[in-house]
Design an enzyme around this catalytic site. Structure first.
Site, PDB file in Angstrom:
ATOM      1  N   ASP A  11      -1.578   5.318  -5.994  1.00 44.56           N
ATOM      2  CA  ASP A  11      -1.918   4.443  -4.869  1.00 44.56           C
ATOM      3  C   ASP A  11      -2.016   2.988  -5.318  1.00 44.56           C
ATOM      4  OD1 ASP A  11      -2.758   3.381  -2.476  1.00 44.56           O
ATOM      5  OD2 ASP A  11      -4.753   4.275  -2.525  1.00 44.56           O
TER       6      ASP A  11
ATOM      7  N   ASP B 263       0.833  -1.197   0.000  1.00 44.43           N
ATOM      8  CA  ASP B 263       0.000   0.000   0.000  1.00 44.43           C
ATOM      9  C   ASP B 263       0.870   1.250   0.000  1.00 44.43           C
ATOM     10  OD1 ASP B 263      -2.045   1.810   0.177  1.00 44.43           O
ATOM     11  OD2 ASP B 263      -2.514   1.408   2.285  1.00 44.43           O
TER      12      ASP B 263
END
Length: 463
Positions: free
Chosen positions: A314, A101
């Site tokens: 992201d 992440d």
């Protein structure tokens, strides 16, 4: 197993007692798509469900980044990538799989006793269950600077941390984390979570904070640059390549082939976000649909003093999110081009998936000629032309059982009037597939280069 043993540095790895030091400039680790660990994903109904859950999760993550605190939904993963590590002493290391992440900056995993709320129906990869706190680790007191670095609220002896689409209550600890068979980091700071909301697995935060995974590797050559190349998928496990997606920590420029690989990138500068400094924010200037250039909303090109604006790169969000006005103009231009090519609109698929516009799409190989190309234009003259499968993917409509395909971009809502704040848009991992995406923190930029990710893994793992 041989591939795992060769994982791998481009040259000799030397492990010292206190931290990790490398006599080279890059380490390659495998990323596994969560589809490979899910069952019953090979039928059309399951694929449809995964697409729908991914649209909901993408919207939830974007809103969380914008400061909203609504509860997450118990969604199934379908387009996440996990990194396998070990924790604990060398004599008895415990394996753990964590989601990669880049939208958060803390490494955490479940520790017994562990309670996960709103996690019903969420499948988990192997090696992701709660562990006992590693016996060679020690607790970090919440009065320490390390706890403050987690930019988290304190709750007595524990800390509270909110990220993408979940949150957790945890204790910080320091201990040994193994990256590969012979590579480990001592005194690695991680969060041992005893309660979580919406996430039962754990996360390897690759953001820009001091507690992120890259920042704790000890070698500046590794911490200052990393890249990954995500192998493409279509939400079907039976079509997922068995080759892992390479995660490359650092860089190797010792040979001509490697230098040519690095020369292929187009770069866009990172924007500083004073409110969310751990995010990789960039400026999106326009989106091309066919021969038409759609100028992006002003807030996508800058970040103000309150931390609002910009587009976040992201790895933990599936679909790209665009603010309402930009999305509407992109979708309208796409619909105009598709209507000119005589594609029929599939509105039932739009209602079921949360994606739009959707079309009946009988023969992708033949009909694909009429689908307009789409490209993203970032600051610095960095144009990223998306492969068609990254923005227009076919599947069967659950209600009608007919072949359809949808524009795989999403409406993020009104960035100026939603009462939140934070990023105006998000570049999701579905649009990043088939690219090597490099986060060059030292140079203050993010780069993109088209790659055959399976071939890149094969090449790098042989070195």
């Amino acid at each position: 197993m041989e591939a795992m043993r060769r994982l791998l540095c481009f040259c000799l790895v030397v492990l010292l007692v206190s931290t990790l030091h490398l006599q080279c400039h890059a380490l390659v680790l495998p990323l596994t798509n969560t589809l490979s660990s899910l069952r019953h994903t090979n039928n059309d109904t399951a694929v449809h469900h995964l697409i729908r859950s991914s649209t909901l999760r993408s919207a939830a993550r974007h809103l969380r980044h914008r400061g909203h605190r609504q509860l997450s939904l118990p969604l199934s993963p379908g387009s996440d990538y996990t990194l396998s590590l070990t924790v604990g002493p060398p004599s008895s290391p415990a394996p753990v799989s964590l989601f990669l992440d880049t939208g958060s900056d803390l490494v955490w995993f479940p520790c017994a006793p562990f309670t996960c709320m709103l996690c019903e129906g969420k499948p988990t990869p192997a090696h992701s269950g709660p562990l006992l706190p590693p016996r060679d680790s020690r607790r970090v007191h919440c009065a320490s600077p390390l706890c403050s670095a987690a930019h988290a609220a304190r709750r007595g002896p524990a800390l509270y941390y909110a990220y993408g689409d979940g949150s957790l209550v945890a204790r910080l600890r320091r201990g040994r984390v193994g990256l590969a068979a012979s590579v480990a980091v001592r005194n690695f700071t991680f969060a041992c979570a005893h309660a979580a909301l919406g996430e039962p697995v754990g996360v390897a935060g690759f953001g820009r904070g001091p507690l992120s995974f890259p920042a704790q590797l000890g070698d500046p050559a590794l911490a200052g640059r990393f890249s990954y190349c995500l192998v493409a998928h279509s939400f079907r496990a039976d079509r997922l390549a068995v080759t892992p997606s390479p995660l490359i920590l650092g860089r190797a420029t010792d040979d001509a082939d490697e230098q040519r690989r690095l020369d292929d990138f187009v770069y866009t500068p990172l924007l500083h976000n004073p409110r969310h400094p751990y995010l990789y924010s960039v400026a999106l200037e326009a989106v091309s649909v066919g021969g038409t250039r759609v100028e992006a909303a002003r807030e996508l090109g800058r970040v103000d003093r309150a931390g609002n604006g910009g587009m976040v790169v992201d790895s933990g969000t599936t679909f790209t999110m665009l603010p309402d006005d930009t999305y509407a103009r992109v979708a309208s231009e796409f619909a105009r081009a598709m209507a000119a090519a005589r594609f029929a609109r599939a509105q039932s698929a739009e209602a079921q998936t949360g994606l739009a516009p959707c079309y009946y799409y009988y023969s992708p190989s033949a009909a694909g000629r009429g689908v307009p190309p789409v490209a993203l234009h970032f600051r610095g003259n960095a144009t990223v032309a998306l492969p068609r499968r990254n923005y227009f993917m076919g599947f069967k409509s659950e209600e009608e059982g007919r072949d359809v395909a949808c524009l795989m971009l999403m409406n993020a809502g009104d960035a100026s009037g939603d009462g939140g704040g934070g990023p105006a848009g998000t570049l999701g991992n579905f649009q990043q597939q088939g690219f090597e995406v490099v986060y060059d923190v030292d140079a203050g930029r993010v780069g993109f280069a088209r790659r055959r990710c399976t071939e890149l893994w094969d090449t790098l793992s042989r070195r």
